[in-house]
Design a protein around this motif. Structure first.
Motif: not given
Ligand SMILES: CC(C)CC(=O)Nc1cccc(-c2cccc(CN)c2)c1
Length: 232
Positions: A23-24, A17, A60, A19
Motif C-alpha cells: 500500500q502506498h 512510492s 501503482l 509502501q
C-alpha cells in the motif's frame, strides 16, 4: 494532490512510492543511487515496519517497464524530527542495493545553496496522495504547479501563525494543494528539489493553511554525512 492532473508517464523518474504491504503510504525521491529522501512523519503509523520503495512507476498497480520494488536496508529520520511539530521532517532511506538507473529511474538534484526561493516562483509537486476531499487514492501519479508563498504571508496569524521557520517554505493552497500520501515528495523549482512535502496542519485545499515543505539546502550537510557514513 488536490486540483492537479495526471502526470505524463515517467517524466518524473526520480519519484518514489513508500509502501507497506503493497500500500502506498508516502512519496519520496531518489537523491543518489542507493538513497531516497522522504518525510520523517511518514513513519508515524508504520509500527516499526520497514518500507519498501517502488521506483520507475507511473501506475501503482499495472506492470510497467523498469518498475521495481526495492527493499530498504536502513531508515534514518533526522534526529530533530518529532511527532509534535513539523521541524526537521526528513527521512533518508538506504535501499538494499543501488537502484538500476534508466529512462524511468533517475536521480533528482537537490538545492545546496541556502537561499529562499523567490515568492511567486512557480514550482511543481507530484504524488500518489489523495485527489479529492473524500480521500480518493489515485492509481497514477498526479502533479500540480504552485507558486511559492512568502514566509511572511505564510506566517501570518490567520495562516500558520509564526510556526514557519527559515528551514521551511510554503506554497499557496487555495483549492490546488498537496494532501494525505503526498508527504515526502519533492517540490521542484527549475529542475532542482528545493523542498520536501510535510503534512503541516493535515488539512488540504484550504487557503488559510498553505502547503508546507521542509527546505532541503539547510540539511545538505546532514544528508551528505549520512550518505558518506552509510556508504562506508
Ligand atoms: C503517516 C502519515 C501518512 C499520516 C499523515 O500524514 N496524514 C495526513 C492526513 C491528512 C492530510 C495530510 C497531508 C499530507 C501532506 C500535505 C498536507 C497539507 N497540504 C496534508 C496528511
Amino acid at each position: 494532490i488536490l486540483g492537479g492532473y495526471e502526470a505524463k508517464p515517467h517524466l518524473k523518474p526520480y519519484m518514489a512510492s513508500l509502501q507497506l504491504d503493497g500500500q502506498h503510504i508516502c512519496g519520496g525521491f531518489l537523491i543518489a543511487k542507493q538513497w531516497v529522501l522522504s518525510a520523517a512523519h511518514c513513519t508515524e503509523e508504520t509500527d516499526g515496519k520497514m518500507f519498501q520503495v517502488l521506483l520507475g512507476a507511473h501506475s501503482l498497480t499495472e506492470p510497467e517497464p523498469h518498475k521495481r520494488l526495492y527493499r530498504v536496508r536502513a531508515q534514518i529520520p533526522h534526529p530533530g524530527s518529532n511527532i509534535h511539530n513539523n521541524k526537521d521532517d526528513l527521512l533518508l532511506l538506504q535501499l538494499e542495493e543501488e537502484a538500476e538507473l534508466n529512462a524511468h529511474v533517475q536521480v533528482l538534484p537537490v538545492q545546496r545553496e541556502d537561499r529562499d526561493v523567490a515568492p511567486d516562483t512557480v514550482c511543481e509537486v507530484a504524488g500518489w496522495g489523495t485527489i479529492n476531499h473524500s480521500g480518493r487514492r489515485p492509481d497514477k501519479l498526479y502533479q500540480l504547479e504552485r507558486p511559492v508563498l512568502s514566509r511572511d504571508v505564510c506566517n501570518h496569524r490567520t495562516r500558520h501563525d509564526h510556526t514557519i521557520t527559515e528551514k521551511m517554505m510554503c506554497t499557496d493552497s487555495r483549492r490546488k494543494d498537496t494532501c494525505k500520501g503526498d508527504s515526502g515528495g519533492p517540490l521542484v523549482c527549475n529542475g532542482v528539489a528545493e523542498g520536501v512535502v510535510t503534512a503541516g496542519s493535515r488539512v488540504c485545499g484550504n487557503y488559510k493553511k498553505p502547503a508546507i515543505y521542509t527546505r532541503i539546502a539547510p540539511y545538505a550537510a546532514w544528508i551528505d554525512g549520512v550518505i558518506a557514513a552509510g556508504d562506508g
